[in-house]
Scaffold this active site. Structure first.
Site, PDB file in Angstrom:
ATOM      1  N   ASN A   1      19.658   6.634-101.549  1.00  0.00           N
ATOM      2  CA  ASN A   1      19.777   7.671-100.539  1.00  0.00           C
ATOM      3  C   ASN A   1      18.386   8.107-100.074  1.00  0.00           C
ATOM      4  OD1 ASN A   1      20.306   9.924 -99.058  1.00  0.00           O
ATOM      5  ND2 ASN A   1      21.847  10.740-100.426  1.00  0.00           N
ATOM      6  N   ASP A   2      17.674   8.833-100.922  1.00  0.00           N
ATOM      7  CA  ASP A   2      16.356   9.350-100.549  1.00  0.00           C
ATOM      8  C   ASP A   2      15.412   8.268-100.060  1.00  0.00           C
ATOM      9  OD1 ASP A   2      17.295  11.719-101.441  1.00  0.00           O
ATOM     10  OD2 ASP A   2      16.233  11.667-103.361  1.00  0.00           O
ATOM     11  N   VAL A   3      15.471   7.116-100.686  1.00  0.00           N
ATOM     12  CA  VAL A   3      14.477   6.090-100.384  1.00  0.00           C
ATOM     13  C   VAL A   3      14.690   5.472 -99.009  1.00  0.00           C
ATOM     14  CG1 VAL A   3      14.121   5.580-102.811  1.00  0.00           C
ATOM     15  CG2 VAL A   3      15.789   4.253-101.516  1.00  0.00           C
TER      16      VAL A   3
END
Ligand SMILES: NC(=O)c1ccc[n+]([C@@H]2O[C@H](COP(=O)([O-])OP(=O)(O)OC[C@H]3O[C@@H](n4cnc5c(N)ncnc54)[C@H](OP(=O)(O)O)[C@@H]3O)[C@@H](O)[C@H]2O)c1
Ligand SMILES: NC(=O)c1ccc[n+]([C@@H]2O[C@H](COP(=O)([O-])OP(=O)(O)OC[C@H]3O[C@@H](n4cnc5c(N)ncnc54)[C@H](OP(=O)(O)O)[C@@H]3O)[C@@H](O)[C@H]2O)c1
Lengths: 105, 460, 105, 460
Positions: B387-389
């Site tokens: 997600n974040d990456v």
């Protein structure tokens, strides 16, 4: 040039600085894909402190320090065996392509 | 002679790390490490003062058996916990070695009971202090990673002030100890340090634990250097420096990958901002949903697919199913590659190990710099449990806590598939606007289940 | 652990091996474009042998060894000044693009 | 205290080399090196036994003045000679230091006259031996590079046998010297070693001198390590190891770039095959010739030009004219870049320094791996004074002496311009079939003159 107490310290310092520089280069040269095994190996080798524990556990008899030493040996051994083995397991998973070895760069 | 053997052992350790520069040479490297350790142990056993071979042998056997058992049984997804657990043992071992040296200084040639050299006392107590902190900090980290303890950061008032006061107290105790060499004070230092270890780690969120573990690893390396100085033992100095450098560099890499400053990490107390930035209201935006058949259809008709695995893949243990999916696609003539973000998952190199476990050849697994410019030329990005990456807010939204973090440019590929269970945010708590893009299809479900379903659809 | 003659040798050996490893990493990290300046710098620093020449030239009086020492100092100085200066000249030639600093990778 | 200052100086030398990893940091690195040297010298001057400040100061001034004068006056094209010349001085200095230690062992605390420690005697004589060889070898290398002595390899019968015998003689002399400590034998060693240095280098071709110089550099580094061991001086050990590693690696890079084995280099006696392979008869093949106007026309109508400079450019000192030409092309909107082969010219990094001297920004100067894949997309390759480094025989003709050497793929660009004075071969003596290709135009003439003419045509 005889080695006096301060001389010994400087020698230690020399070795220390050189080792730090080597550590810097060696660790940066580790490929990111192997950073987990790196944690495993450093875990294992940091247990080289077992050398101290063995010295403490060395003398005959059973005084406090010997018991501490033996506990130290047990703890460090867990790490040594555990660290190297888990690293071995990780590393043996990394495989090349089996067939058609296309070289990618 | 002893010194030469120790030197060889130190050089072997250096080559052990050096071997990790490539998967090919890494196995040899590990063997070097083992040989180095064997040499170090046997050299020490040959010391004149070391006589109780049976006890020591038994101790090594017991420890070795436990260590081997754990190492052979552990799931690869549980690596972060394992490292933390092992790590606490190193800390504890350091405390015991220091205690042993205190009770029997003669064995270490640092003086006699009650009149130990001042330098050695200082070193010993610092070693004890760092060892004890490493121990309790790692135990807590283990608990948080394992889920035994809630991963939520526990914050209370005056936290940092209290820690600072405890730290001053420890310094005071060390001074006292150096002056009167009392065992009571020694153990007080141990207990207070253990307490401090807990207090320092408790406000830190569970997902930040790998950074903590790595930092503690680094500290313990420097502590080993310290012991090496006292014993004039170059092996300990060199190994300590290697471990110290490794821990520091890994922490640096992690914090850079998360766009945190290293100071922020050293001071502790991070991971508390879990909920900031997540508050933007996106409930009215439209999300395109899909199922396994859709995903199979989209990928089957593509020329190239890049798979982006993340923490969720590790949690779901989806690596084997994922590789199976990749194999089918490859058989269809589709180019399949894996893109690994430096901080994907929960520890450095985590994804690589999992994919390797699932028999993905390492040539297909590429780092961020190697593959990031290929996304514009790629048809499908298959983001699984990450997600974040992939969050473009890191590039565009200056107010976002992840702003400035390098990301994988999945949004530049023609279409993006997101496998996750819900619209929930990832580790950083930041909403991901990619979910609402036109070329994104969300595949809600458990990562492993989803891969298996896609495999079924592809094979049908 | 007192430093006996053989201990001193092992310490030298330790330093030597560590320095070799560092040399390996440091030299390989030199960019090929700067290999000529590298030759200049190593030329200059290898003249650290001047340390030995100064020791020989140190004592008062004028015996053979002092004269040899002084010659050594002269020769090494030529290298030290020459080596560093020519490296300086080379390095100061390497310039970035002045205007429109397009970053190429 | 002394040891700490020496340690700092050693670390500064390491950082001096480290700085060379990038042009930006290199100037700072050089300053580190200078500071390190100043610390080393002043630390030694502070020794109790060192009293004759005036004499030493004067010696440093004299040497420094000579060195500075040479370094400031030298042409950049004469760098290889300069390095060889400086290098011979290091060798000579080592001989003098060893002689001084022999005549006054007390100053070095290695014993008394007539009863010097055996280890020190061995070390001293080996130092003398290597120093003397370095001296005479470098002097000869200087002569060959400068052109004072013919660069032709001088070969005679039983050469290697004679060298081997002399080497054995030296070993014998060293043993004798260690036993009876006679000054006569000491000087005999010096003289025989000087002779050996000449004999080893004389059969080697002029263009191979840089490898020789680099090898000698490496040897002298190891010799410094040896002296460091005798004096228990870590500064000498560390610096020696750095220099040794640098020389060895540079020789390795050069021999790899020339497709020679390093053994071949260590044994000496190479560079003698100057004429092999040149014998293929090409006189009936057709060569397309052009002049400056043709070249100007071709380049003006291109989008991209890659300039490949070689030894001939250095000889002709064409770098300034070349840069001027490049500037005009850039002003016309043409992309101009420079491709540097690892062994272009006559010493590593030679071309980079010359181009830098002519104010070419270093971002435009690319190494082989960086630019080689761009040739197929390039319209014009402008090869100036280079030959071997573009010869496709290295890839196709297994019998060629340069087979296997990496080359710049200029033949893949749309058209190739060759600036040289004749159809003569380059350093390796191998004919270049590129000259006869359809897309090749030969521009016969001196490199500098040709560039100036092209500049005129372009400006017209
Ligand atoms: N690698 C390291 O060294 C390291 C160290 C410390 C911190 N971190 C941090 O960890 C984060 C890593 O990024 P990431 O993209 O890998 O992970 P992430 O941003 O934390 O996202 C993981 C996603 O996986 C989904 N997920 C969880 N369980 C799942 C399951 N069983 N099946 C399918 N999906 C599941 C979650 O969404 P749902 O809940 O909707 O399923 C979540 O959004 C970064 O923020 C990094 O800073 C990394
Ligand atoms: N760089 C190193 O460290 C190093 C060290 C040792 C050996 N080498 C060797 O040196 C060679 C370097 O290759 P290279 O391609 O640079 O050079 P090269 O193959 O030696 O060719 C140089 C060419 O320049 C021409 N030339 C000479 N003077 C000229 C002038 N005034 N004007 C115009 N042209 C002139 C010569 O042809 P004309 O006579 O027809 O003009 C010659 O063919 C390699 O074989 C390498 O192995 C290099």
């Amino acid at each position: 040039m005889e080695a006096h107490s301060s001389e010994v310290f400087v020698i230690g310092l020399t070795v220390f600085f050189l080792a730090c520089i080597i550590g810097y280069y060696v660790v940066w040269s580790v490929t990111p894909a192997l950073h987990s095994p790196l944690m495993g190996v450093t875990n294992a080798i940091s247990s080289v402190i077992i050398v101290g524990a063995i010295l403490a556990a060395g003398p005959q008899g059973f005084d406090t320090s010997k018991i501490f030493g033996l506990i130290g040996v047990v703890l460090a051994s867990v790490n040594i065996f555990g660290g190297f083995l888990v690293t071995y397991r990780m590393l043996s998973m990394f495989k090349k392509k089996t067939k058609k070895t296309k070289e990618k760069k | 002679m002893v010194a030469i053997l120790y030197l060889i052992s130190a050089l072997l350790f250096i080559f052990a790390l050096r071997g990790l520069s490539h998967p090919e040479s890494s196995r040899m490297g590990n063997i070097f490490g083992v040989i180095g350790m064997i040499i170090a142990v046997f050299t020490t056993l040959m010391f004149k003062s070391v006589l109780s071979y049976y006890e020591i042998g038994a101790a090594i056997l017991v420890g070795g058996a436990i260590g081997s058992f754990i190492a052979l049984r552990i799931e690869m997804t549980a690596l972060p916990q394992l490292v933390a657990a092992f790590h606490s043992l190193v800390g504890l071992a350091a405390v015991f070695v220091a205690a042993a040296a205190f009770y029997d200084p003669v064995a270490f040639s640092i003086g006699k009971v009650g009149s130990i050299k001042t330098a050695s006392l200082v070193e010993m107590s610092i070693g004890t202090f760092i060892g004890a902190i490493t121990f309790s900090g790692s135990v807590l980290a283990f608990g948080k990673l394992q889920g035994t303890i809630s991963g939520k950061p526990i914050v209370f008032k005056f936290q940092h002030l209290i820690n600072a006061l405890i730290f001053l107290l420890i310094i005071f105790l060390i001074v006292l100890f150096v002056i009167n060499q009392s065992p009571t004070i020694f153990w007080t230092i141990v207990i207070v340090s253990i307490l401090l270890g807990f207090l320092v780690v408790i406000p830190i969120g569970g997902a930040d634990m790998p950074v903590v573990v790595s930092m503690l690893n680094s500290y313990s390396g420097w502590a080993a250097c310290g012991i090496g100085f006292t014993l004039s033992n170059n092996l300990l100095i060199i190994t300590g420096a290697l471990v110290g450098a490794s821990g520091a560099i890994l922490s640096y890499i992690m914090s850079k990958g998360m766009n945190r400053s290293i100071i922020n990490v050293v001071l502790g107390g991070f991971g508390g901002e879990q909920d900031t930035g997540a508050s933007k209201d996106n409930s009215d935006k439209i999300v395109k949903q899909g199922n396994a058949e859709d995903a199979a259809y989209i990928m089957k008709n593509a020329d190239s697919v890049i798979i982006v695995p993340g923490y969720g893949m590790a949690v779901a243990q989806a690596q084997h199913a994922l590789r199976e999916m990749g194999d089918i696609l490859k058989k269809e003539g589709i180019e399949v590659r894996y893109a690994i973000h430096p901080v994907a998952g929960r520890m450095p190199g985590h994804m690589n190990v999992l994919l390797a476990e699932a028999n993905v050849p390492y040539e297909e697994v590429l780092e961020l710099d190697e593959i990031n410019h290929d996304f514009p030329m790629t048809e499908v990005s298959f983001v699984i449990g990450a997600n974040d990456v992939t969050n473009p807010a890191a590039k565009t939204d200056e107010s976002s806590p992840i702003f400035g973090m390098p990301i994988l440019d999945v949004e530049k590929s023609q279409s993006v598939l997101f496998v996750k269970r819900s619209m929930a945010t990832g580790y950083s708590g930041v909403d991901n606007e990619l979910f609402y893009r036109d070329n994104t299809t969300m595949l809600f479900g458990d990562a492993k289940k989803m891969c298996e379903d896609i495999v079924k659809s592809l094979s049908a």
